[in-house]
Design a protein around this motif. Structure first.
Motif, PDB file in Angstrom:
ATOM      1  N   LYS A   1      -7.241  -5.218   8.626  1.00 30.01           N
ATOM      2  CA  LYS A   1      -5.643  -4.562   7.562  1.00 30.01           C
ATOM      3  C   LYS A   1      -5.907  -3.303   6.718  1.00 30.01           C
ATOM      4  N   VAL A   2      -6.262  -2.203   6.714  1.00 28.70           N
ATOM      5  CA  VAL A   2      -6.387  -1.101   5.833  1.00 28.70           C
ATOM      6  C   VAL A   2      -4.622  -0.519   5.301  1.00 28.70           C
ATOM      7  N   TYR A   3      -5.149  -0.688   3.816  1.00 30.15           N
ATOM      8  CA  TYR A   3      -3.887  -0.706   2.795  1.00 30.15           C
ATOM      9  C   TYR A   3      -4.159   0.742   2.538  1.00 30.15           C
ATOM     10  N   PRO A   4      -3.682   1.815   2.440  1.00 31.78           N
ATOM     11  CA  PRO A   4      -4.112   3.261   2.184  1.00 31.78           C
ATOM     12  C   PRO A   4      -3.931   3.911   1.181  1.00 31.78           C
ATOM     13  N   ASP A   5      -2.241   3.147   0.693  1.00 28.23           N
ATOM     14  CA  ASP A   5      -1.583   2.787  -0.523  1.00 28.23           C
ATOM     15  C   ASP A   5      -2.583   2.312  -1.622  1.00 28.23           C
ATOM     16  N   TYR A   6      -3.782   2.013  -1.422  1.00 23.82           N
ATOM     17  CA  TYR A   6      -4.278   0.736  -2.860  1.00 23.82           C
ATOM     18  C   TYR A   6      -6.192   0.472  -1.945  1.00 23.82           C
ATOM     19  N   HIS A   7      -6.125   1.697  -1.702  1.00 24.55           N
ATOM     20  CA  HIS A   7      -7.621   2.101  -1.653  1.00 24.55           C
ATOM     21  C   HIS A   7      -8.475   0.905  -0.400  1.00 24.55           C
ATOM     22  N   ALA A   8      -7.521  -0.015   0.144  1.00 27.39           N
ATOM     23  CA  ALA A   8      -8.235  -1.101   0.063  1.00 27.39           C
ATOM     24  C   ALA A   8      -7.990  -1.400   1.331  1.00 27.39           C
TER      25      ALA A   8
END
Ligand code: 5GP
Ligand code: MN
Length: 345
Positions: A231-238
């Motif tokens: 799972k990628v969290y683009p808003d968190y760069h994570a």
């Protein structure tokens, strides 16, 4: 030439101890990694050359990809040979504590080491060392304990006594704790040391292959599966990857198979923080591995949310609960650390 990193008085004191001691024990942290085993065996080879009776003892097994290391067959696993190990620890005149900063990091061995009468020396590069040794050589700015072992041996005047086997172990620890010299590896003295190790006849390319390219087919398939679920969290760069016990069973998982997985999401552009949650096979807990690039302090996040710690760019912790709960905690942590995750740097 190398900068004198370790204080002279500590080197002199350890050299004096060594001159008088017969029986020496080396211990390293639970779930030993390349640096734990590399630094321990690096020191073991050297002390053997000085005709000491030396034993390396670690709390539990280390991954298969370290088993080629010269001396690894002589490493004693505390969870298999507790009685014998307790005897060695209690009778040792010197106990060398390598690659950990707190007694809790050696698990079930902590009591025996704490109670032991022998003189104790810590050689480590984790932040905030506890005071449980007579000599504390702690240098968090040095990227591996193996490098510190090299520096210590050299400063005592024994560079010539380092064998090819010892050099291979030291190199392995330096390599694995820097991800093959891809992080924490800008200190140019690292490359001076590598050059010195090469002079001992090590084959660094072969060591790289033995450590990183000797996996099973099922491990590669497991990697593909884990990444497909990422799972990628683009808003968190994570990014987050995970592995349940059930999934491990489907891919004939053996210890060490997921080594290095946590680094892979960092190869995505703009991802600066990666988390890997893995249900432990032995304890009812989820092992948390965290990695970052740049200035994001994953050790702070590990300490605050996962009862752990470690280095700025590589840390870990433990979580007691379900996988879903662990993921929720991670998401709360992302929210809390959002400003830092979005900071440029
Ligand atoms: P890994 O992700 O490879 O298991 O751990 C990376 C680093 O995080 C280790 O070298 C160690 O410094 C730190 N670390 C891992 N697990 C723990 C833990 O449970 N507690 C603490 N304090 N540090 C940990
Ligand atoms: Mn280390």
């Amino acid at each position: 030439m190398l900068t004198k990193v370790i204080e002279q008085a500590k080197i002199d004191r350890f050299a004096r101890w060594m001159g008088h001691a017969e029986r020496i024990v080396i211990v390293a942290h639970v779930a030993p990694d390349g640096d734990a085993i590399g630094s321990s065996l690096g020191l073991w080879h050297f002390l053997n050359s000085q005709d000491k009776t030396v034993n390396v003892i670690v709390p539990n097994a280390f991954p298969d990809f370290l088993r080629w290391m010269p001396g690894s067959k002589d490493v004693l696993l505390y969870d298999h040979y507790k009685e014998f190990a307790d005897k060695l620890i209690s009778e040792a005149e010197i106990i060398c504590c390598l690659d950990f900063n707190a007694l809790s990091r050696i698990d079930a061995m902590a009591d025996a080491v704490k109670a032991a009468k022998g003189k104790k020396i810590l050689i480590d590069h984790h932040l905030y060392p506890e005071e449980f040794c007579d000599i504390t050589i702690s240098h968090p700015n040095i990227s591996s304990t193996s490098e510190l072992v090299f520096r210590l041996i050299c400063r005592m005047g024994y560079f010539n006594e380092i064998t090819k086997a010892g050099a291979e172990c030291i190199y392995t620890g330096m390599m694995t704790d820097t991800g093959g010299f891809t992080y924490n590896s800008n200190n140019r003295e690292i490359y001076f040391i590598i050059s010195e190790l090469l002079s001992k006849g090590i084959d660094k390319d072969d060591i790289y292959r033995k450590v990183y390219n000797t996996y099973s087919e099922s491990r590669l398939r497991l990697m593909g599966y884990v990444l497909s679920q990422m799972k990628v969290y683009p808003d968190y760069h994570a990014a987050l990857i995970s592995l349940t016990r059930n999934e491990q069973g489907r891919f004939d998982y053996i210890r060490g198979d997921s080594e290095g997985f946590v680094n892979i999401p960092l190869s995505i552009k703009d991802v600066v923080f990666s988390c890997f949650l893995r249900e432990d096979t032995e304890k009812p807990m989820i092992k948390v591995s965290l990695r970052s690039v740049g200035t994001f302090p994953c050790n702070q996040l590990a300490a605050e949310f996962f009862n752990g710690g470690g280095h700025l760019n590589a840390s870990g912790g433990e979580f007691y609960g379900t996988m879903d709960e662990a993921k929720k905690v991670l998401e709360r942590a992302l929210e809390k650390f959002k400003p830092l995750l979005n900071a440029k740097g």
